[in-house]
Design a protein around this motif. Structure first.
Motif, PDB file in Angstrom:
ATOM      1  N   ARG A  31      48.374  24.443  65.857  1.00  0.00           N
ATOM      2  CA  ARG A  31      47.410  25.557  65.892  1.00  0.00           C
ATOM      3  C   ARG A  31      46.620  25.556  64.593  1.00  0.00           C
ATOM      4  O   ARG A  31      47.197  25.511  63.499  1.00  0.00           O
ATOM      5  CB  ARG A  31      48.115  26.904  66.071  1.00  0.00           C
ATOM      6  N   CYS A  32      45.302  25.613  64.712  1.00  0.00           N
ATOM      7  CA  CYS A  32      44.429  25.649  63.532  1.00  0.00           C
ATOM      8  C   CYS A  32      44.403  27.069  62.967  1.00  0.00           C
ATOM      9  O   CYS A  32      44.131  28.033  63.691  1.00  0.00           O
ATOM     10  CB  CYS A  32      43.016  25.206  63.918  1.00  0.00           C
ATOM     11  N   GLY A  33      44.690  27.204  61.665  1.00  0.00           N
ATOM     12  CA  GLY A  33      44.718  28.514  61.023  1.00  0.00           C
ATOM     13  C   GLY A  33      43.329  29.115  60.859  1.00  0.00           C
ATOM     14  O   GLY A  33      43.180  30.305  60.592  1.00  0.00           O
ATOM     15  N   LYS A  34      42.297  28.304  61.032  1.00  0.00           N
ATOM     16  CA  LYS A  34      40.942  28.790  60.813  1.00  0.00           C
ATOM     17  C   LYS A  34      40.288  29.228  62.129  1.00  0.00           C
ATOM     18  O   LYS A  34      39.794  30.349  62.233  1.00  0.00           O
ATOM     19  CB  LYS A  34      40.117  27.678  60.162  1.00  0.00           C
ATOM     20  N   CYS A  35      40.301  28.347  63.150  1.00  0.00           N
ATOM     21  CA  CYS A  35      39.609  28.698  64.404  1.00  0.00           C
ATOM     22  C   CYS A  35      40.597  29.029  65.524  1.00  0.00           C
ATOM     23  O   CYS A  35      40.192  29.330  66.645  1.00  0.00           O
ATOM     24  CB  CYS A  35      38.652  27.583  64.833  1.00  0.00           C
ATOM     25  N   ASN A  36      41.908  28.955  65.223  1.00  0.00           N
ATOM     26  CA  ASN A  36      42.966  29.364  66.150  1.00  0.00           C
ATOM     27  C   ASN A  36      43.107  28.451  67.379  1.00  0.00           C
ATOM     28  O   ASN A  36      43.792  28.805  68.324  1.00  0.00           O
ATOM     29  CB  ASN A  36      42.734  30.818  66.602  1.00  0.00           C
ATOM     30  N   TYR A  45      45.018  17.932  61.752  1.00  0.00           N
ATOM     31  CA  TYR A  45      43.675  18.386  61.360  1.00  0.00           C
ATOM     32  C   TYR A  45      43.027  18.963  62.614  1.00  0.00           C
ATOM     33  O   TYR A  45      43.426  18.641  63.736  1.00  0.00           O
ATOM     34  CB  TYR A  45      42.826  17.207  60.842  1.00  0.00           C
ATOM     35  N   CYS A  46      42.036  19.824  62.413  1.00  0.00           N
ATOM     36  CA  CYS A  46      41.376  20.429  63.569  1.00  0.00           C
ATOM     37  C   CYS A  46      40.099  19.635  63.865  1.00  0.00           C
ATOM     38  O   CYS A  46      39.226  19.517  63.012  1.00  0.00           O
ATOM     39  CB  CYS A  46      41.041  21.884  63.275  1.00  0.00           C
ATOM     40  N   ALA A  47      40.009  19.116  65.075  1.00  0.00           N
ATOM     41  CA  ALA A  47      38.836  18.318  65.435  1.00  0.00           C
ATOM     42  C   ALA A  47      37.598  19.202  65.590  1.00  0.00           C
ATOM     43  O   ALA A  47      36.477  18.710  65.617  1.00  0.00           O
ATOM     44  CB  ALA A  47      39.102  17.539  66.713  1.00  0.00           C
ATOM     45  N   LYS A  48      37.806  20.525  65.704  1.00  0.00           N
ATOM     46  CA  LYS A  48      36.660  21.425  65.850  1.00  0.00           C
ATOM     47  C   LYS A  48      36.076  21.801  64.501  1.00  0.00           C
ATOM     48  O   LYS A  48      34.867  21.787  64.320  1.00  0.00           O
ATOM     49  CB  LYS A  48      37.088  22.704  66.583  1.00  0.00           C
ATOM     50  N   CYS A  49      36.950  22.198  63.555  1.00  0.00           N
ATOM     51  CA  CYS A  49      36.397  22.673  62.276  1.00  0.00           C
ATOM     52  C   CYS A  49      36.869  21.829  61.095  1.00  0.00           C
ATOM     53  O   CYS A  49      36.563  22.148  59.951  1.00  0.00           O
ATOM     54  CB  CYS A  49      36.719  24.155  62.075  1.00  0.00           C
ATOM     55  N   LEU A  50      37.610  20.748  61.395  1.00  0.00           N
ATOM     56  CA  LEU A  50      38.086  19.811  60.373  1.00  0.00           C
ATOM     57  C   LEU A  50      38.985  20.470  59.321  1.00  0.00           C
ATOM     58  O   LEU A  50      39.107  19.985  58.194  1.00  0.00           O
ATOM     59  CB  LEU A  50      36.905  19.073  59.713  1.00  0.00           C
TER      60      LEU A  50
HETATM   61 ZN   LIG Z   1      39.868  24.692  63.721  1.00  0.00          ZN
END
Ligand SMILES: [Zn+2]
Lengths: 135, 367
Positions: A31-36, A45-50
């Motif tokens: 789970r991405c802590g930034k974009c959830n 790593y988050c492929a949406k917001c890196l």
């Molecule tokens: Zn993200």
């Protein structure tokens, strides 16, 4: 003459957590802590917001079949006993998993499924025997 | 600065060139291209080559191209992707103004490959996908099912594509798998991975092609009016796959059409490793306003239809030469414009069998 090539692939941080989860009979997502955004197989790593990711959680909900096929061909190209393959997604989670479907279950789109694990597990995608219809 | 096609050459598609190696195949294609363009190899400033180690089993395989096509001691670059991507690289290099004439080459010799399904399996994640050992046609079938389910098309539509393309290939001397078939023949072919039957799958072929691009208008016979390339979601564990969709097509094709300043074309050439790939690409192209399978059923994509698609026979009729499929389309487009008097075409080619990435090129016969 044939030259064989030998490779070993470390699974990396996130996928090691996923494989360890399989050994324990769990499906782990990130789970991405930034974009959830949650993702399976998990990513570091988050492929949406890196954004870097270090939050991993178990998926407890059911999966559903997005697409399926009954194949009659084995990897060496020969005719084989039919095998049903499914691509399974999970509500609220991006990504998904390719696997086989329990042969006693008729495949259909949106069928609710859950993983069936082998008794002895080693931390491999093959720790899942197949997905079966969730009652 | 405009870029033109000056000449094309190919060696016909065959199930196997047992008597030739890849250098001899390329040499044949390059000679024909020079002859077609009416120029001498000394007039070429560089080579853009497409060949894939993965398929050929030779490391940096496309670096062994220049010698046999007239590229020794000249500029050479390698594009390990579909050869339409290499064609676009040639186009962009010419637009820098550093070159006058470039040759784009490609080859594939899948008959050398003894275990194609295993080789393709190597393109997927070693932990999440490979241990399951799916045949690549399983992945294509997941795509086909998702496409049919979303679009409302039926498996018989896939058979209509196969029949159309194999029939079109009857008029193409470079085609390896032309034939007069019926939808029932295709329906009755061996089940591979449902809904795919054997007849819905393009058979691999050996092939090589060479295309000479130029900025010299006096040499130009066709104009490259627009180019586009896009990568959709793309991960080796299949987790970002949008099943049944070629998201790249809309982006790449619109870019190419905008550059060309046109909204429609006289015909389409599209690489289709599987029958559904053609329909998915046409859906992404979206230039005829109807769902692709409805236009197909009405004969709109036939040779005499309002938008002929794969008049060459496509990969179903000619054979699927892997990364060489894109340049195979360019050569067929040029041949079709010369023969049929068509003026504009859209060329689409995916970067592989089941991937969401690819290239679009608009060609016109006006120079
Ligand atoms: Zn993200």
């Amino acid at each position: 003459m044939s030259i064989e090539s030998f490779y070993e692939y470390p699974a990396g941080i996130a996928l090691s957590i996923f494989l360890q989860g399989l050994r324990e009979g769990k499906l782990i997502a990130s789970r991405c802590g930034k974009c959830n955004t949650s993702h399976i197989p998990p990513r570091s790593y988050c492929a949406k917001c890196l954004n870097p990711i270090n939050d991993f959680h178990e998926i407890t909900g059911l999966g559903f079949v997005e697409t399926f096929t009954c194949s009659h061909i084995s990897l060496d190209g020969s005719q084989a006993q039919p095998v049903t393959w499914v691509y399974v997604r999970f509500e609220g989670v991006e990504g998904g998993l390719l696997h086989r479907l329990d042969p006693s279950v008729a495949p259909e789109k949106a069928l609710k499924v859950r993983p069936v694990y082998h008794g002895e597990r080693i931390g491999s995608i093959l720790d899942i025997k197949w997905f079966t219809k969730a009652e | 600065m405009d870029v033109y096609v000056a000449g094309v050459g190919e060696i016909p598609c065959r199930p196997a060139y047992g008597d030739l190696d890849f250098r001899e195949m390329l040499y044949t294609a390059a000679r024909k291209a020079y002859e077609d363009a009416g120029i001498h190899p000394s007039e070429i400033d560089g080579i853009v080559s497409s060949g894939m180690d993965f398929y050929e089993g030779i490391s940096i395989t496309d670096s062994y191209t220049p010698d046999q096509v007239g590229g020794r001691l000249k500029f050479n670059t390698l594009v390990s992707n579909d050869s339409l991507n290499a064609f676009i690289h040639g186009y962009m290099l010419l637009r820098t103004g550093h070159f006058r004439n470039l040759m784009v080459t490609c080859y594939a010799k899948p008959s050398n490959m003894l275990n194609y399904p295993e080789v393709v399996l190597n393109s997927f994640d070693p932990h999440v996908v490979r241990p399951l050992t799916p045949h690549p046609y399983v992945l294509a079938a997941l795509d086909a099912r998702a496409y049919l389910s979303r679009s409302g098309a039926s498996p018989r539509d896939l058979s209509l594509v196969a029949v159309k393309n194999k029939k079109n290939a009857l008029g193409n001397t470079s085609a390896a798998y032309a034939g007069a078939t019926t939808p029932d023949d295709v329906e009755n072919s061996a089940p591979v991975s449902e809904p795919l039957k054997r007849g819905h799958i393009s058979t691999l072929c050996d092939y090589a092609a060479a295309v000479i691009l130029t900025t010299d208008r006096r040499l130009g016979r066709f104009t490259v009016k627009g180019v586009g390339n896009a990568f959709g979601a793309y991960s080796s564990d299949l987790s970002s796959r949008m099943w049944g969709l070629l998201a790249w097509v809309r982006h790449a094709a619109q870019k190419a059409l905008r550059m060309a300043g046109i909204g429609k074309v006289d015909f389409v050439e599209v690489s289709e490793p599987f029958a559904h790939t053609e329909l998915m690409a046409l859906e992404g192209l979206g230039i005829d306003g109807e769902p692709a399978h409805k236009t197909l059923r009405a004969g709109g994509y036939d040779l005499g239809g309002h938008l002929p698609v794969n008049p060459s026979g496509g990969c179903l009729g000619m054979g699927y030469p892997l990364n060489a499929a894109g340049l195979q389309r360019v050569v067929q487009s040029v041949k079709a414009m010369s023969r049929m008097g068509w003026r504009t075409c859209m060329i689409l080619s995916s970067d592989g069998e089941v991937v969401d990435a690819g290239s679009a090129v608009v060609l016109t016969s006006e120079v």
